[in-house]
Motif scaffolding. Structure first.
Motif, PDB file in Angstrom:
ATOM      1  N   ALA A 140       0.943  -1.201  -0.045  1.00  0.00           N
ATOM      2  CA  ALA A 140       0.108  -0.083  -0.065  1.00  0.00           C
ATOM      3  C   ALA A 140       0.885   1.225   0.014  1.00  0.00           C
ATOM      4  O   ALA A 140       0.579   2.201  -0.660  1.00  0.00           O
ATOM      5  CB  ALA A 140      -0.888   0.003   1.357  1.00  0.00           C
ATOM      6  N   HIS A 143       2.377   1.962  -3.361  1.00  0.00           N
ATOM      7  CA  HIS A 143       1.255   2.083  -4.162  1.00  0.00           C
ATOM      8  C   HIS A 143       1.081   3.604  -4.150  1.00  0.00           C
ATOM      9  O   HIS A 143       0.551   4.242  -5.393  1.00  0.00           O
ATOM     10  CB  HIS A 143      -0.095   1.443  -4.046  1.00  0.00           C
ATOM     11  N   ILE A 171      -6.633   2.479   2.055  1.00  0.00           N
ATOM     12  CA  ILE A 171      -6.865   1.640   1.056  1.00  0.00           C
ATOM     13  C   ILE A 171      -6.107   0.041   1.239  1.00  0.00           C
ATOM     14  O   ILE A 171      -6.475  -0.635   0.391  1.00  0.00           O
ATOM     15  CB  ILE A 171      -6.145   1.997  -0.375  1.00  0.00           C
ATOM     16  N   ALA A 174      -8.264  -2.975   0.883  1.00  0.00           N
ATOM     17  CA  ALA A 174      -9.140  -2.901  -0.444  1.00  0.00           C
ATOM     18  C   ALA A 174     -10.694  -2.719  -0.177  1.00  0.00           C
ATOM     19  O   ALA A 174     -11.661  -3.241  -0.496  1.00  0.00           O
ATOM     20  CB  ALA A 174      -8.845  -4.425  -0.846  1.00  0.00           C
ATOM     21  N   LYS A 176     -14.370  -0.712  -0.830  1.00  0.00           N
ATOM     22  CA  LYS A 176     -15.239  -0.512  -2.143  1.00  0.00           C
ATOM     23  C   LYS A 176     -15.059   1.195  -2.044  1.00  0.00           C
ATOM     24  O   LYS A 176     -15.410   1.573  -3.256  1.00  0.00           O
ATOM     25  CB  LYS A 176     -16.561  -1.147  -1.913  1.00  0.00           C
ATOM     26  N   LEU A 202      -6.356   6.390  -8.080  1.00  0.00           N
ATOM     27  CA  LEU A 202      -6.922   5.215  -7.537  1.00  0.00           C
ATOM     28  C   LEU A 202      -8.493   4.938  -7.757  1.00  0.00           C
ATOM     29  O   LEU A 202      -8.812   3.786  -7.832  1.00  0.00           O
ATOM     30  CB  LEU A 202      -6.961   5.507  -5.743  1.00  0.00           C
ATOM     31  N   ASN A 203      -8.985   5.929  -8.184  1.00  0.00           N
ATOM     32  CA  ASN A 203     -10.470   6.016  -8.754  1.00  0.00           C
ATOM     33  C   ASN A 203     -10.647   5.277 -10.228  1.00  0.00           C
ATOM     34  O   ASN A 203     -11.406   4.175 -10.465  1.00  0.00           O
ATOM     35  CB  ASN A 203     -11.036   7.171  -8.790  1.00  0.00           C
ATOM     36  N   ALA A 205      -8.002   3.652 -11.764  1.00  0.00           N
ATOM     37  CA  ALA A 205      -7.151   2.483 -11.913  1.00  0.00           C
ATOM     38  C   ALA A 205      -7.693   1.486 -11.223  1.00  0.00           C
ATOM     39  O   ALA A 205      -7.532   0.146 -11.589  1.00  0.00           O
ATOM     40  CB  ALA A 205      -5.685   2.699 -11.602  1.00  0.00           C
ATOM     41  N   GLU A 206      -8.111   1.602 -10.004  1.00  0.00           N
ATOM     42  CA  GLU A 206      -8.663   0.564  -8.921  1.00  0.00           C
ATOM     43  C   GLU A 206      -9.823   0.471  -8.877  1.00  0.00           C
ATOM     44  O   GLU A 206     -10.569  -0.429  -8.507  1.00  0.00           O
ATOM     45  CB  GLU A 206      -8.180   0.845  -7.586  1.00  0.00           C
ATOM     46  N   ILE A 208     -11.985   2.404  -7.193  1.00  0.00           N
ATOM     47  CA  ILE A 208     -12.481   2.622  -5.933  1.00  0.00           C
ATOM     48  C   ILE A 208     -13.548   3.956  -6.125  1.00  0.00           C
ATOM     49  O   ILE A 208     -13.184   4.665  -6.537  1.00  0.00           O
ATOM     50  CB  ILE A 208     -11.711   3.056  -4.887  1.00  0.00           C
TER      51      ILE A 208
END
Length: 244
Positions: A140, A143, A171, A174, A176, A202-203, A205-206, A208
Motif C-alpha cells: 500500500a 502504491h 486503501i 481494499a 469499495k 485510485l478511482n 485504475a482501481e 474505488i
C-alpha cells in the motif's frame, strides 16, 4: 468507444449507496435543527463524487451518513441494498471495517508509530496475521509512492507524505469506498494537487468509489460529479463540466 454504443444503450453503473428521503434532526421544538431535510441521493460504483456547501449546509452530516457513522432520523440509507439503519452498532462497525476507507484533513496518524505501523493498523483490527499484514502495508505504501519511507515517523514526513500514509492506510483493506473529508485542507497547493492526482488515479485504475467533502472548487474539479448542499438539502447535482 464502440460506435454501436450510445448513451442510451451503454451499461449503467450499479447503485452502491442510496439515501432515500433521509432527514437528520437534532433537538426538538424551537431548538430543532434539521441537518438533513429529505435528501435523496444515489452514488454508483466507481464514481468520484465531490460534496460541497457552506458551513452548516449538511455536507458533513451527509458524509457521516454515507460513512455509516450515523443513522437517519427519518428515511433510509442503503449500502449495496442493505438498510444500514436496521443494522446493530457492531454490524455497522464491521461494514466500515471491511468496505470503507477514511481519509481526514488532519491525517490522524499515530505520532509514535512509523508509516508501516500506521498502515498496518486497520489490518490488526481485521485480525490478519503479522506477516501478511506487513506485506499488504508495504504494498500500500509503495502504491502511494512511499517505498523506502516505511520506517519514517509522521514527524519526519512532509504534510503531503503524511496524507499519502493516510491514504495507504485507507486503501490497505481494499475498500469499495474511500471517504475523504477535506483531504487537502492542511496542504499547500502543490501537495494538494499531488493528493488529488493520487485519488483520481485510485478511482480510475482501481475502480474505488470516492466521496470527497471539500470547500475548494479547484479540488472538486478532479471529481466526475459535484453535489452542492444548502440548508440540509441538495441544491445542485451534476457532472463536473456542467457545474463548471
Amino acid at each position: 468507444m464502440d460506435a454501436s454504443i450510445t448513451p442510451e444503450t451503454a451499461p449503467q453503473r450499479k447503485a452502491l449507496m442510496e439515501l432515500r428521503s433521509v432527514s437528520k434532526i437534532y433537538g426538538s421544538g424551537q431548538a430543532e435543527v434539521r441537518a438533513l431535510d429529505g435528501v435523496n441521493l444515489t452514488i454508483s460504483e466507481g464514481e468520484f463524487v465531490a460534496i460541497m456547501g457552506p458551513s452548516g449546509s449538511g455536507k458533513s452530516t451527509a458524509m457521516n451518513m454515507l460513512g455509516c457513522l450515523d443513522t437517519p432520523s427519518n428515511g433510509s440509507f442503503l449500502f449495496q441494498d442493505v438498510d444500514v439503519g436496521a443494522l446493530s452498532r457492531d454490524q455497522r462497525a464491521l461494514l466500515r471495517r471491511h468496505f470503507l476507507g477514511f481519509v481526514f484533513q488532519g491525517f490522524n496518524l499515530l505520532a509514535r508509530s512509523d508509516a508501516l505501523e500506521n498502515v498496518e493498523l486497520p489490518l490488526i483490527y481485521q485480525g490478519m496475521n503479522a506477516s501478511l499484514r506487513r506485506k499488504r502495508a508495504m504494498e500500500a505504501l509503495a502504491h502511494v509512492g512511499l517505498k523506502g519511507r516505511e520506517r519514517h515517523f509522521p514527524g519526519e514526513l512532509s504534510g503531503g507524505q503524511q496524507q499519502r500514509v493516510a491514504v495507504a492506510r485507507a486503501i490497505v483493506t481494499a475498500p469499495k469506498v474511500l471517504l475523504a473529508d477535506e483531504p487537502t485542507g492542511n496542504l499547500d497547493t502543490k501537495m494538494s494537487v499531488e493528493i488529488m492526482e493520487l485519488l483520481k488515479a485510485l478511482n480510475r485504475a482501481e475502480g474505488i468509489t470516492i466521496i470527497m467533502v471539500t470547500h475548494e472548487a479547484e479540488m472538486a474539479s478532479y471529481a466526475d460529479r459535484i453535489i452542492q448542499f444548502e440548508d440540509g438539502r441538495i441544491k445542485s447535482d451534476g457532472q463536473t463540466r456542467e457545474v463548471a
